[in-house]
Write a protein that holds these residues in place. Structure first.
Motif, mmCIF file in Angstrom:
data_model
loop_
_atom_site.group_PDB
_atom_site.id
_atom_site.type_symbol
_atom_site.label_atom_id
_atom_site.label_comp_id
_atom_site.label_asym_id
_atom_site.label_seq_id
_atom_site.Cartn_x
_atom_site.Cartn_y
_atom_site.Cartn_z
ATOM 1 N N MET A 1 5.387 -8.065 -6.532
ATOM 2 C CA MET A 1 6.420 -7.791 -5.533
ATOM 3 C C MET A 1 7.767 -8.399 -5.913
ATOM 4 S SD MET A 1 5.275 -5.842 -3.265
ATOM 5 C CE MET A 1 6.551 -6.024 -2.032
ATOM 6 N N LYS A 2 7.828 -9.150 -6.980
ATOM 7 C CA LYS A 2 9.108 -9.712 -7.416
ATOM 8 C C LYS A 2 9.880 -8.646 -8.189
ATOM 9 C CE LYS A 2 8.565 -13.848 -5.746
ATOM 10 N NZ LYS A 2 9.420 -14.360 -4.663
ATOM 11 N N LYS A 3 10.233 -7.582 -7.502
ATOM 12 C CA LYS A 3 10.919 -6.458 -8.125
ATOM 13 C C LYS A 3 12.421 -6.575 -7.905
ATOM 14 C CE LYS A 3 7.066 -3.324 -7.047
ATOM 15 N NZ LYS A 3 6.702 -2.104 -6.296
ATOM 16 N N PRO A 4 13.218 -5.999 -8.809
ATOM 17 C CA PRO A 4 14.664 -5.960 -8.575
ATOM 18 C C PRO A 4 15.000 -5.029 -7.417
ATOM 19 C CG PRO A 4 14.076 -4.662 -10.503
ATOM 20 C CD PRO A 4 12.824 -5.397 -10.086
ATOM 21 N N THR A 5 16.161 -5.219 -6.832
ATOM 22 C CA THR A 5 16.571 -4.395 -5.685
ATOM 23 C C THR A 5 17.969 -3.829 -5.944
ATOM 24 O OG1 THR A 5 17.373 -6.403 -4.579
ATOM 25 C CG2 THR A 5 15.152 -5.669 -4.033
ATOM 26 N N PRO A 6 18.097 -2.907 -6.902
ATOM 27 C CA PRO A 6 19.431 -2.409 -7.269
ATOM 28 C C PRO A 6 20.135 -1.650 -6.152
ATOM 29 C CG PRO A 6 17.712 -1.113 -8.337
ATOM 30 C CD PRO A 6 17.038 -2.314 -7.742
ATOM 31 N N VAL A 7 19.398 -0.864 -5.375
ATOM 32 C CA VAL A 7 20.033 -0.077 -4.309
ATOM 33 C C VAL A 7 20.606 -1.003 -3.236
ATOM 34 C CG1 VAL A 7 19.691 1.710 -2.565
ATOM 35 C CG2 VAL A 7 18.506 1.870 -4.766
ATOM 36 N N ALA B 1 6.420 8.266 8.663
ATOM 37 C CA ALA B 1 5.316 9.210 8.881
ATOM 38 C C ALA B 1 5.032 10.026 7.617
ATOM 39 C CB ALA B 1 5.651 10.141 10.049
ATOM 40 N N LEU B 2 6.083 10.430 6.902
ATOM 41 C CA LEU B 2 5.904 11.228 5.695
ATOM 42 C C LEU B 2 5.226 10.439 4.582
ATOM 43 C CD1 LEU B 2 9.360 13.065 5.552
ATOM 44 C CD2 LEU B 2 7.146 14.092 6.094
ATOM 45 N N TRP B 3 5.528 9.145 4.505
ATOM 46 C CA TRP B 3 5.036 8.329 3.404
ATOM 47 C C TRP B 3 3.854 7.440 3.783
ATOM 48 C CZ3 TRP B 3 10.701 6.534 2.131
ATOM 49 C CH2 TRP B 3 11.377 7.576 1.473
ATOM 50 N N SER B 4 3.410 7.515 5.020
ATOM 51 C CA SER B 4 2.413 6.562 5.507
ATOM 52 C C SER B 4 1.113 6.614 4.708
ATOM 53 C CB SER B 4 2.122 6.807 6.994
ATOM 54 O OG SER B 4 1.635 8.123 7.198
ATOM 55 N N ARG B 5 0.701 7.802 4.258
ATOM 56 C CA ARG B 5 -0.548 7.908 3.503
ATOM 57 C C ARG B 5 -0.452 7.147 2.182
ATOM 58 N NH1 ARG B 5 -3.264 13.698 2.786
ATOM 59 N NH2 ARG B 5 -3.352 13.382 5.053
ATOM 60 N N ASN B 6 0.703 7.236 1.530
ATOM 61 C CA ASN B 6 0.898 6.549 0.252
ATOM 62 C C ASN B 6 1.088 5.045 0.417
ATOM 63 O OD1 ASN B 6 0.780 8.983 -1.159
ATOM 64 N ND2 ASN B 6 2.963 9.339 -0.919
ATOM 65 N N LEU B 7 1.347 4.611 1.650
ATOM 66 C CA LEU B 7 1.614 3.195 1.904
ATOM 67 C C LEU B 7 0.497 2.547 2.706
ATOM 68 C CD1 LEU B 7 5.370 3.617 2.906
ATOM 69 C CD2 LEU B 7 4.523 2.692 0.753
ATOM 70 N N SER B 8 -0.671 3.194 2.718
ATOM 71 C CA SER B 8 -1.753 2.707 3.580
ATOM 72 C C SER B 8 -2.404 1.429 3.060
ATOM 73 C CB SER B 8 -2.809 3.800 3.741
ATOM 74 O OG SER B 8 -3.328 4.185 2.474
ATOM 75 N N SER B 9 -2.350 1.204 1.750
ATOM 76 C CA SER B 9 -3.000 -0.001 1.186
ATOM 77 C C SER B 9 -1.954 -0.997 0.730
ATOM 78 C CB SER B 9 -3.899 0.396 0.014
ATOM 79 O OG SER B 9 -3.143 1.045 -0.999
ATOM 80 N N ALA B 10 -2.278 -2.273 0.878
ATOM 81 C CA ALA B 10 -1.358 -3.334 0.519
ATOM 82 C C ALA B 10 -1.293 -3.537 -0.982
ATOM 83 C CB ALA B 10 -1.790 -4.644 1.197
ATOM 84 N N PRO B 11 -0.122 -3.848 -1.532
ATOM 85 C CA PRO B 11 -0.041 -4.246 -2.938
ATOM 86 C C PRO B 11 -0.831 -5.541 -3.148
ATOM 87 C CG PRO B 11 2.140 -3.731 -2.040
ATOM 88 C CD PRO B 11 1.184 -3.802 -0.887
ATOM 89 N N GLY B 12 -0.938 -5.941 -4.391
ATOM 90 C CA GLY B 12 -1.754 -7.099 -4.716
ATOM 91 C C GLY B 12 -1.342 -8.386 -4.045
ATOM 92 N N SER B 13 -0.051 -8.623 -3.930
ATOM 93 C CA SER B 13 0.420 -9.872 -3.323
ATOM 94 C C SER B 13 1.780 -9.653 -2.705
ATOM 95 C CB SER B 13 0.492 -10.984 -4.376
ATOM 96 O OG SER B 13 1.414 -10.636 -5.377
ATOM 97 N N PRO B 14 2.119 -10.429 -1.689
ATOM 98 C CA PRO B 14 3.422 -10.273 -1.046
ATOM 99 C C PRO B 14 4.528 -10.845 -1.912
ATOM 100 C CG PRO B 14 2.242 -12.099 -0.085
ATOM 101 C CD PRO B 14 1.300 -11.444 -1.049
ATOM 102 N N ASP B 15 5.816 -10.516 -1.516
ATOM 103 C CA ASP B 15 6.938 -11.084 -2.251
ATOM 104 C C ASP B 15 7.164 -12.527 -1.815
ATOM 105 O OD1 ASP B 15 9.579 -9.479 -0.264
ATOM 106 O OD2 ASP B 15 7.769 -10.553 0.296
#
Length: 208
Positions: free
Chosen positions: A1-7, A194-208
């Motif tokens: 989760m330590k990803k860059p946030t360019p936007v 609602a559109l993306w909820s299926r793709n976001l149903s599972s948690a990534p490995g660890s929080p930021d």
């Protein structure tokens, strides 16, 4: 989760680049927003990066500080959850919705929160994940605090302050118009949620 946030970082720089000069140079304020009617088509869009009122530096910088805080906390967190591509799409949709709502309602209120509130539904994800992933509990607590700030504290303030300073107005009216662009942004956020909820149903490995 330590990803860059360019936007989020670009969004933040745009807010600083427009609002800080606007605080000290009324001509810059007029260029990016100005008093109505707008002279240029782009002012309906640059309004999102400008804050406060013309000739009132403290109001501009105070308003800016609140939205910078939300970008650094909610914005960066949601961009890491969604990925920069989807986060950019969400931001552009909210930006367009913000400009359209102004035209439809004939109300021009500046500030980045007309976009930032589209991120708020995605703060519900860590709260949901924390139920089955204990490592997300701390992040879930932060997200809950941000939601209470955005959906409760700010909503009450933007409804009650105009009512108390202008008692002749209807309380329902001050709540509606004080929070109009927050409502539209949040609604856009929930559509994408609602559109993306299926793709976001599972948690990534660890929080930021």
């Amino acid at each position: 989760m330590k990803k860059p946030t360019p936007v989020t970082n670009i969004f933040l720089l745009l807010c600083l680049g427009v609002s800080v000069p606007s605080a000290f140079f009324p001509g810059v304020f007029d260029l990016f927003s100005g008093e109505l009617p707008h002279e240029y088509w782009f002012q309906d869009f640059t309004l999102a990066f400008q804050h406060g009122a013309r000739g009132m530096p403290l109001a501009i910088l105070g308003h800016l500080a609140v939205n910078v805080f939300l970008l650094l906390t909610a914005g960066r967190r949601v961009e890491r959850l969604l990925g920069s591509g989807r986060f950019l799409l969400l931001s552009l949709a909210a930006w367009g919705g913000y400009a359209l709502a102004q035209q439809v309602c004939c109300i021009w209120i500046n500030g980045a929160s007309g976009i930032i509130y589209a991120y708020s539904p995605f703060l519900l994800l860590p709260i949901r994940w924390a139920k089955s992933h204990p490592e997300w509990k701390r992040t879930a607590g932060t997200c809950l605090a941000l939601l209470l700030l955005m959906w409760v504290a700010v909503t009450l303030a933007l409804g009650l302050v105009p009512f108390l300073t202008n008692p002749g107005q209807s309380l329902m009216r001050t709540f509606f118009f004080g929070n109009l662009f927050h409502l539209t942004a949040t609604a856009i956020g929930f559509v994408f949620f609602a559109l993306w909820s299926r793709n976001l149903s599972s948690a990534p490995g660890s929080p930021d």
